[in-house]
Design a protein around this motif. Structure first.
Motif, mmCIF file in Angstrom:
data_model
loop_
_atom_site.group_PDB
_atom_site.id
_atom_site.type_symbol
_atom_site.label_atom_id
_atom_site.label_comp_id
_atom_site.label_asym_id
_atom_site.label_seq_id
_atom_site.Cartn_x
_atom_site.Cartn_y
_atom_site.Cartn_z
ATOM 1 N N THR A 134 -3.080 -3.569 4.577
ATOM 2 C CA THR A 134 -3.571 -3.396 6.030
ATOM 3 C C THR A 134 -3.219 -2.153 6.676
ATOM 4 O OG1 THR A 134 -1.931 -4.722 6.444
ATOM 5 C CG2 THR A 134 -4.015 -5.620 6.135
ATOM 6 N N LEU A 135 -1.621 -1.909 6.489
ATOM 7 C CA LEU A 135 -1.148 -0.886 7.248
ATOM 8 C C LEU A 135 -1.152 0.545 6.702
ATOM 9 C CD1 LEU A 135 2.029 -2.819 8.325
ATOM 10 C CD2 LEU A 135 -0.205 -2.570 9.359
ATOM 11 N N ILE A 136 -1.055 0.648 5.203
ATOM 12 C CA ILE A 136 -1.075 2.010 4.675
ATOM 13 C C ILE A 136 -2.445 2.279 4.273
ATOM 14 C CG2 ILE A 136 0.044 2.978 2.598
ATOM 15 C CD1 ILE A 136 2.026 2.275 4.917
ATOM 16 N N VAL A 137 -2.977 1.514 3.573
ATOM 17 C CA VAL A 137 -4.417 1.706 3.000
ATOM 18 C C VAL A 137 -5.451 1.779 3.933
ATOM 19 C CG1 VAL A 137 -6.420 1.242 1.395
ATOM 20 C CG2 VAL A 137 -3.889 0.952 0.733
ATOM 21 N N GLY A 138 -5.174 0.782 5.019
ATOM 22 C CA GLY A 138 -6.172 0.900 6.396
ATOM 23 C C GLY A 138 -7.186 0.007 6.192
ATOM 24 N N VAL A 154 -6.204 2.171 -4.840
ATOM 25 C CA VAL A 154 -7.266 1.599 -3.977
ATOM 26 C C VAL A 154 -7.247 2.189 -2.633
ATOM 27 C CG1 VAL A 154 -7.553 -0.510 -2.410
ATOM 28 C CG2 VAL A 154 -7.223 -0.603 -4.991
ATOM 29 N N GLU A 155 -8.834 2.358 -2.213
ATOM 30 C CA GLU A 155 -9.169 2.966 -1.053
ATOM 31 C C GLU A 155 -10.279 2.345 -0.204
ATOM 32 O OE1 GLU A 155 -9.733 7.295 -1.332
ATOM 33 O OE2 GLU A 155 -7.602 7.969 -1.855
ATOM 34 N N SER A 156 -10.627 1.437 -1.149
ATOM 35 C CA SER A 156 -11.945 0.630 -0.579
ATOM 36 C C SER A 156 -11.789 -0.803 -0.803
ATOM 37 C CB SER A 156 -13.257 1.322 -1.256
ATOM 38 O OG SER A 156 -13.344 0.977 -2.476
ATOM 39 N N TRP A 157 -12.449 -1.614 -0.096
ATOM 40 C CA TRP A 157 -12.589 -3.096 -0.437
ATOM 41 C C TRP A 157 -13.235 -3.437 -1.842
ATOM 42 C CZ3 TRP A 157 -16.966 -6.541 -1.379
ATOM 43 C CH2 TRP A 157 -16.376 -7.814 -1.199
ATOM 44 N N LEU A 211 13.564 -4.704 1.917
ATOM 45 C CA LEU A 211 14.047 -3.365 2.420
ATOM 46 C C LEU A 211 12.741 -2.218 2.466
ATOM 47 C CD1 LEU A 211 16.815 -3.326 -0.186
ATOM 48 C CD2 LEU A 211 16.928 -3.669 2.025
ATOM 49 N N ALA A 212 11.807 -2.408 1.711
ATOM 50 C CA ALA A 212 10.527 -1.650 1.720
ATOM 51 C C ALA A 212 9.756 -1.727 3.025
ATOM 52 C CB ALA A 212 9.670 -1.788 0.671
ATOM 53 N N VAL A 213 9.636 -2.952 3.335
ATOM 54 C CA VAL A 213 8.926 -3.448 4.733
ATOM 55 C C VAL A 213 9.728 -2.674 5.930
ATOM 56 C CG1 VAL A 213 8.345 -4.894 6.318
ATOM 57 C CG2 VAL A 213 7.649 -5.341 3.893
ATOM 58 N N ALA A 214 11.098 -2.548 5.727
ATOM 59 C CA ALA A 214 11.744 -2.039 6.907
ATOM 60 C C ALA A 214 11.806 -0.586 6.684
ATOM 61 C CB ALA A 214 13.215 -2.331 6.473
ATOM 62 N N ALA A 215 11.482 -0.085 5.380
ATOM 63 C CA ALA A 215 11.456 1.438 5.483
ATOM 64 C C ALA A 215 10.088 1.687 6.131
ATOM 65 C CB ALA A 215 11.560 1.910 4.053
ATOM 66 N N ASP A 216 9.079 0.862 5.961
ATOM 67 C CA ASP A 216 7.640 1.067 6.332
ATOM 68 C C ASP A 216 7.050 2.423 6.010
ATOM 69 O OD1 ASP A 216 5.599 0.068 7.495
ATOM 70 O OD2 ASP A 216 5.873 0.722 9.509
ATOM 71 N N TYR A 272 6.167 1.187 -0.113
ATOM 72 C CA TYR A 272 5.291 0.148 -0.457
ATOM 73 C C TYR A 272 4.900 0.554 -2.264
ATOM 74 C CZ TYR A 272 4.961 -1.885 4.020
ATOM 75 O OH TYR A 272 5.156 -2.379 5.053
ATOM 76 N N ILE A 273 4.643 1.844 -2.555
ATOM 77 C CA ILE A 273 3.739 2.113 -3.745
ATOM 78 C C ILE A 273 5.058 1.784 -4.797
ATOM 79 C CG2 ILE A 273 3.552 4.117 -5.231
ATOM 80 C CD1 ILE A 273 1.717 5.266 -3.053
ATOM 81 N N ALA A 274 6.523 2.089 -4.231
ATOM 82 C CA ALA A 274 7.461 1.578 -5.326
ATOM 83 C C ALA A 274 7.430 0.168 -5.515
ATOM 84 C CB ALA A 274 8.994 2.040 -4.784
ATOM 85 N N LEU A 275 7.031 -0.759 -4.657
ATOM 86 C CA LEU A 275 7.078 -1.915 -5.010
ATOM 87 C C LEU A 275 5.844 -2.510 -5.808
ATOM 88 C CD1 LEU A 275 7.401 -3.668 -1.400
ATOM 89 C CD2 LEU A 275 9.208 -3.401 -2.981
ATOM 90 N N ILE A 276 4.852 -1.835 -5.595
ATOM 91 C CA ILE A 276 3.731 -2.062 -6.563
ATOM 92 C C ILE A 276 4.077 -1.614 -8.003
ATOM 93 C CG2 ILE A 276 1.310 -1.574 -6.925
ATOM 94 C CD1 ILE A 276 0.776 -1.165 -3.925
#
Length: 416
Positions: free
Chosen positions: A46-50, A104-107, A164-169, A174-178
């Motif tokens: 939602t926040l990064i890919v949009g 991913v860039e689309s639904w 920690l990743a969410v805090a960095a935002d 986020y890619i590191a988490l995935i």
């Protein structure tokens, strides 16, 4: 004086044999990765890919529903071709599909990739159940309790990393988490190479290809287990909303709920679960779980009617009681789920059990947020009675299941 070296004590805590330790390590690694991803996945899309939140929810729901259909066929394949091989294949598919999520860039792309991931997860989950049944050794209840302890610990550590990743935002965080989750799938598959080969067990003559569907006691247990599974979102979804909207407890109580639930389960799972070995034990444990939920749910409701100084403490005590119920319920699931399934069809039976549990989890948010929250305190009381009624059926179900097993399959006193 404490006897034994630290290394020896750790070895005993993590398993009684090499294969047990391998499976515990693989499960721990995998759940750390799951914790990394699950806690922040929605925020990334939602926040990064949009993507709109509604589209993300729809994509994950579609993927989950399609994935449900893969558990039983995947389990049957594991029974016939070997659980380790099917599990490793599923992990490889998940590693690739998880890595592809960073593109991913689309639904449509999210839906397609998530669906592949969920199909592999369902098939792999059934194969994993068959592996656990084969590796459990002479004291399977002890092994399964230890396994779930490290599963809980892995999720906790992964969730901390996600925080920690969410805090960095940042997109990179986020890619590191995935990619970390993708790496956990790959490492888990590599660890399974250390397990000895377990050849498939021959099915008895005239055994139906999908015998789990003809096993009425197990079908009933699957339904009860899926319904009792509503207790998991009580702590992760229902209680946080209740705290924030209906109580005077400080908002940090929401975080304390997660920490307390995880800590109680990690500390007590092995101590309690190792004593629940047979289907008869499982039936009694299911009843105990229902009674504990009968106590915990009204306590959570009562927090809305207590002063601010008492609400936080009451919630923590309620979560402790609820966590005890969770431990008894999961241990009952192990004892009945594995104990009633024939050895040659463990994968198929675990696939059916996973289908019932996942269906319950899919329905849980709608039931809990509309019925329970909609009725307020009365809703909590009805939920408590519902759990107690489900649990009360446990002993009779165990007796029924034991009576309908071949005499050589369940060697225990049927008195429950």
């Amino acid at each position: 004086m404490i006897k034994g070296s630290p290394a020896g004590r750790i070895a005993r805590m993590t398993g009684d044999s090499g294969p047990e330790r391998v499976l515990i390590a693989a499960s721990f690694v995998n759940r750390v990765g799951n914790g990394l991803f699950n806690a922040a996945a929605a925020l990334y899309f939602t926040l990064i890919v949009g993507l709109p939140a509604a589209q993300v929810g729809a994509a994950l729901t579609i993927a989950g529903l399609i994935g449900l259909c893969a558990g039983i066929p995947g389990g049957h394949l594991a029974d016939r071709r070997g659980a380790r091989m099917i599990m490793m294949l599923a992990l490889v598919v998940q590693a690739v599909s998880m890595s592809a999520l960073v593109l991913v860039e689309s639904w449509a792309a999210l839906t397609a990739i998530a669906t592949v991931d969920q199909i592999a997860a369902a098939a792999g989950g059934a194969a994993w159940g068959a592996l656990v049944a084969r590796v459990g050794g002479e004291r399977p209840a002890v092994f399964r309790a230890k396994l779930r302890t490290f599963v809980n610990l892995g999720v906790v550590l992964g969730t901390v990393g996600a925080g920690l990743a969410v805090a960095a935002d940042t997109r990179g965080a986020y890619i590191a988490l995935i990619l970390g989750n993708a790496a956990s799938f790959a490492l888990c598959a590599v660890l399974l190479l250390l397990l000895p080969h377990c050849p498939a067990l021959a099915a008895p003559p005239r055994q139906r290809r999908r015998s789990a569907f003809a096993d009425r006691p197990f079908l009933v247990f699957t339904a009860l287990y899926g319904a009792m599974g509503l207790q998991y979102p009580v702590v992760s979804l229902l209680l946080p909303i209740w705290i924030s909207q209906h109580t005077e407890a400080p908002r940090w109580t929401v975080a304390a709920v997660f920490a307390a639930n995880s800590a109680f389960c990690v500390l007590l799972q092995t101590r309690i679960g190792s004593r629940i070995e047979t289907p008869g034990d499982g039936g009694r444990a299911f009843r105990t779980a229902g009674l504990l939920f009968l106590v915990s749910c009204p306590m959570m409701a009562l927090a809305a009617h207590t002063p601010v100084w008492a609400a936080a403490g009451l919630i923590v005590v309620a979560v402790f009681v609820h966590s005890l119920g969770e431990i008894w319920e999961s241990s009952a699931g192990f004892a009945l789920g594995f104990g009633l399934a024939p050895d040659h069809a463990q994968g198929q039976y675990q696939g059916l059990l996973g289908l019932g549990f996942s269906a319950g989890q899919a329905l849980a948010p709608a039931i809990l947020t509309t019925v329970v929250l909609g009725l307020g305190t009365v809703g909590w009381l009805l939920l408590a009675v519902f759990f107690a009624a489900l649990g009360a059926a446990g002993p009779a179900l165990a007796r029924w299941g034991i009576r309908t097993r071949p005499q050589t399959a369940v060697a225990e006193d049927a008195t429950v």
